[in-house]
Scaffold this active site. Sequence first.
Site, PDB file in Angstrom:
ATOM      1  N   HIS A  16       1.033  -1.128   0.051  1.00 42.85           N
ATOM      2  CA  HIS A  16       0.006   0.090   0.148  1.00 42.85           C
ATOM      3  C   HIS A  16       0.877   1.147   0.111  1.00 42.85           C
ATOM      4  O   HIS A  16       0.754   2.218  -0.459  1.00 42.85           O
ATOM      5  CB  HIS A  16      -0.898   0.126   1.224  1.00 42.85           C
ATOM      6  CG  HIS A  16      -1.806  -1.048   1.364  1.00 42.85           C
ATOM      7  ND1 HIS A  16      -2.012  -1.678   2.459  1.00 42.85           N
ATOM      8  CD2 HIS A  16      -2.869  -1.480   0.404  1.00 42.85           C
ATOM      9  CE1 HIS A  16      -2.971  -2.600   2.184  1.00 42.85           C
ATOM     10  NE2 HIS A  16      -3.609  -2.404   1.153  1.00 42.85           N
ATOM     11  N   LYS A  40     -16.348  -7.244   6.355  1.00 41.35           N
ATOM     12  CA  LYS A  40     -15.351  -7.996   6.564  1.00 41.35           C
ATOM     13  C   LYS A  40     -14.974  -8.318   7.879  1.00 41.35           C
ATOM     14  O   LYS A  40     -13.605  -8.757   8.059  1.00 41.35           O
ATOM     15  CB  LYS A  40     -14.196  -7.270   5.880  1.00 41.35           C
ATOM     16  CG  LYS A  40     -14.120  -7.045   4.182  1.00 41.35           C
ATOM     17  CD  LYS A  40     -12.747  -6.762   3.693  1.00 41.35           C
ATOM     18  CE  LYS A  40     -12.751  -6.780   2.251  1.00 41.35           C
ATOM     19  NZ  LYS A  40     -11.460  -6.236   1.517  1.00 41.35           N
ATOM     20  N   ARG A  89      -2.142  -5.970  -8.645  1.00 40.50           N
ATOM     21  CA  ARG A  89      -0.946  -6.539  -8.339  1.00 40.50           C
ATOM     22  C   ARG A  89      -0.854  -7.607  -9.445  1.00 40.50           C
ATOM     23  O   ARG A  89       0.076  -7.686 -10.285  1.00 40.50           O
ATOM     24  CB  ARG A  89      -1.073  -7.521  -7.025  1.00 40.50           C
ATOM     25  CG  ARG A  89      -0.900  -6.587  -5.848  1.00 40.50           C
ATOM     26  CD  ARG A  89      -1.254  -7.214  -4.576  1.00 40.50           C
ATOM     27  NE  ARG A  89      -2.802  -7.187  -4.677  1.00 40.50           N
ATOM     28  CZ  ARG A  89      -3.728  -7.214  -3.734  1.00 40.50           C
ATOM     29  NH1 ARG A  89      -2.979  -7.767  -2.419  1.00 40.50           N
ATOM     30  NH2 ARG A  89      -4.930  -7.220  -3.647  1.00 40.50           N
ATOM     31  N   SER A 127      -2.812  -7.906   2.641  1.00 44.43           N
ATOM     32  CA  SER A 127      -3.112  -7.617   4.311  1.00 44.43           C
ATOM     33  C   SER A 127      -3.621  -8.988   4.793  1.00 44.43           C
ATOM     34  O   SER A 127      -3.248  -9.370   5.987  1.00 44.43           O
ATOM     35  CB  SER A 127      -4.163  -6.686   4.498  1.00 44.43           C
ATOM     36  OG  SER A 127      -3.987  -5.412   3.942  1.00 44.43           O
TER      37      SER A 127
HETATM   38  P1  ADP Z   1     -10.007  -3.585  -0.271  1.00 44.23           P
HETATM   39  O1  ADP Z   1     -10.685  -3.910   1.000  1.00 44.23           O
HETATM   40  O2  ADP Z   1     -10.524  -2.474  -0.982  1.00 44.23           O
HETATM   41  O3  ADP Z   1      -9.669  -4.684  -1.243  1.00 44.23           O
HETATM   42  P2  ADP Z   1      -7.264  -3.234   0.498  1.00 44.23           P
HETATM   43  O4  ADP Z   1      -6.889  -2.374   1.716  1.00 44.23           O
HETATM   44  O5  ADP Z   1      -7.069  -4.706   0.639  1.00 44.23           O
HETATM   45  O6  ADP Z   1      -8.670  -2.941   0.180  1.00 44.23           O
HETATM   46  O7  ADP Z   1      -6.564  -2.660  -0.712  1.00 44.23           O
HETATM   47  C1  ADP Z   1      -6.659  -1.312  -1.224  1.00 44.23           C
HETATM   48  C2  ADP Z   1      -5.854  -1.401  -2.578  1.00 44.23           C
HETATM   49  O8  ADP Z   1      -4.692  -1.401  -2.409  1.00 44.23           O
HETATM   50  C3  ADP Z   1      -6.468  -2.113  -3.676  1.00 44.23           C
HETATM   51  O9  ADP Z   1      -6.487  -1.355  -4.888  1.00 44.23           O
HETATM   52  C4  ADP Z   1      -5.650  -3.245  -3.739  1.00 44.23           C
HETATM   53  O10 ADP Z   1      -5.399  -4.046  -4.837  1.00 44.23           O
HETATM   54  C5  ADP Z   1      -4.243  -2.406  -3.547  1.00 44.23           C
HETATM   55  N1  ADP Z   1      -3.337  -3.184  -2.929  1.00 44.23           N
HETATM   56  C6  ADP Z   1      -3.322  -4.064  -2.040  1.00 44.23           C
HETATM   57  N2  ADP Z   1      -2.295  -4.697  -1.649  1.00 44.23           N
HETATM   58  C7  ADP Z   1      -1.347  -4.335  -2.669  1.00 44.23           C
HETATM   59  C8  ADP Z   1      -0.036  -4.330  -2.936  1.00 44.23           C
HETATM   60  N3  ADP Z   1       0.835  -5.323  -2.314  1.00 44.23           N
HETATM   61  N4  ADP Z   1       0.603  -3.880  -3.989  1.00 44.23           N
HETATM   62  C9  ADP Z   1      -0.223  -2.825  -4.539  1.00 44.23           C
HETATM   63  N5  ADP Z   1      -1.588  -2.660  -4.472  1.00 44.23           N
HETATM   64  C10 ADP Z   1      -1.989  -3.392  -3.335  1.00 44.23           C
END
Ligand code: ADP
Length: 165
Positions: A16, A40, A89, A127
Amino acid sequence: MKAIYPGTFDPLTNGHVDIIERGSKMFSSLLVAIAENKRKKPLFSIAERVEMARESLVHIPNVRVEPFSNLMIHFMKENGINIVLRGLRAVSDFEFELQLALMNRKMYADCETVFLMPSSKYIFLSSSMVREIASLGGDVSCFVPSPVFKRILEKCKEDCYDNQK
Ligand code: ADP
């Protein structure tokens, strides 16, 4: 131009942060919007997720972190933002992200979504993976910023304590 980077961030990972650092160079300001997302059942409360993100992003002056619990497009309009930043990703992210981007545009015609790819070292980082490894006692220090790592250790101690009760 202002943009929003929405997510659950349960917790914020180095993947992130990579996207946020890239986005902060493209937009005049970037609002990291943390969704309460009760559905969630997040490991960290909304207050904890906001605090960890604020501490981890303090080095980027044009980034602000705020919680939200309403529909994202309403939150965007309240903040005068029409650009959504999302991280991509792998191909597996694409289908869901396309659906989300088109739904948002259906509800808010001016809404545009910008996708950024992280550094290849974060491609497999999520995450949920961090939560899983940490819950099994694995070391996640190389996957998350240090304020997040500190909280994860505290949470693990609390859980051990709860289990002993
Ligand atoms: P959500 O609940 O919307 O999936 P996340 O917090 O998991 O929220 O992710 C928010 C954003 O960050 C999404 O666009 C996700 O694809 C991106 N994201 C999560 N992990 C990574 C990573 N390792 N590299 C790049 N983008 C990421």
